[in-house]
Motif scaffolding. Sequence first.
Motif, short mmCIF file in Angstrom:
data_model
loop_
_atom_site.label_atom_id
_atom_site.label_comp_id
_atom_site.label_asym_id
_atom_site.label_seq_id
_atom_site.Cartn_x
_atom_site.Cartn_y
_atom_site.Cartn_z
N PHE A 1 0.83 -1.20 0.00
CA PHE A 1 0.00 0.00 0.00
C PHE A 1 0.86 1.25 0.00
O PHE A 1 0.59 2.21 -0.73
CB PHE A 1 -0.93 0.00 1.22
CG PHE A 1 -1.77 1.24 1.32
CD1 PHE A 1 -2.89 1.40 0.54
CD2 PHE A 1 -1.43 2.26 2.21
CE1 PHE A 1 -3.66 2.54 0.63
CE2 PHE A 1 -2.18 3.39 2.30
CZ PHE A 1 -3.31 3.54 1.52
N VAL A 2 1.91 1.26 0.80
CA VAL A 2 2.81 2.41 0.86
C VAL A 2 3.49 2.61 -0.49
O VAL A 2 3.58 3.73 -1.00
CB VAL A 2 3.85 2.23 1.99
CG1 VAL A 2 4.90 3.32 1.95
CG2 VAL A 2 3.16 2.20 3.34
N ALA A 3 3.97 1.52 -1.10
CA ALA A 3 4.62 1.61 -2.40
C ALA A 3 3.65 2.12 -3.46
O ALA A 3 4.01 2.99 -4.27
CB ALA A 3 5.19 0.25 -2.80
N ALA A 4 2.44 1.61 -3.47
CA ALA A 4 1.44 2.05 -4.45
C ALA A 4 1.10 3.52 -4.26
O ALA A 4 0.90 4.25 -5.24
CB ALA A 4 0.19 1.19 -4.34
N SER A 5 1.07 3.97 -3.02
CA SER A 5 0.78 5.38 -2.75
C SER A 5 1.89 6.29 -3.28
O SER A 5 1.61 7.32 -3.89
CB SER A 5 0.62 5.60 -1.25
OG SER A 5 -0.46 4.85 -0.75
N LEU A 14 1.58 9.02 -6.32
CA LEU A 14 1.98 10.42 -6.12
C LEU A 14 3.00 10.84 -7.17
O LEU A 14 2.88 11.92 -7.77
CB LEU A 14 2.56 10.61 -4.72
CG LEU A 14 3.06 12.02 -4.39
CD1 LEU A 14 1.90 13.00 -4.36
CD2 LEU A 14 3.81 12.03 -3.08
N GLY A 15 3.99 10.00 -7.41
CA GLY A 15 5.01 10.31 -8.41
C GLY A 15 4.43 10.43 -9.81
O GLY A 15 4.77 11.35 -10.57
N ALA A 16 3.55 9.50 -10.16
CA ALA A 16 2.93 9.53 -11.49
C ALA A 16 2.08 10.79 -11.66
O ALA A 16 2.09 11.42 -12.73
CB ALA A 16 2.08 8.28 -11.71
#
Length: 48
Positions: free
Chosen positions: A10-14, A18-20
Amino acid sequence: MKKQNVSGAFVAASWIALGAGMIGYIAGLVRAEMELNEKGYYFTILLY
């Protein structure tokens, strides 16, 4: 009240989302037909 832990996925996907979003915003800002000072205003808003 018990604190819930979030998964690493979940943290990685968040962070990826955000970066995208930031990259897409900057790409749109570069391609926009605005004056440089107006682009600077919108870039500053992104940084906040």
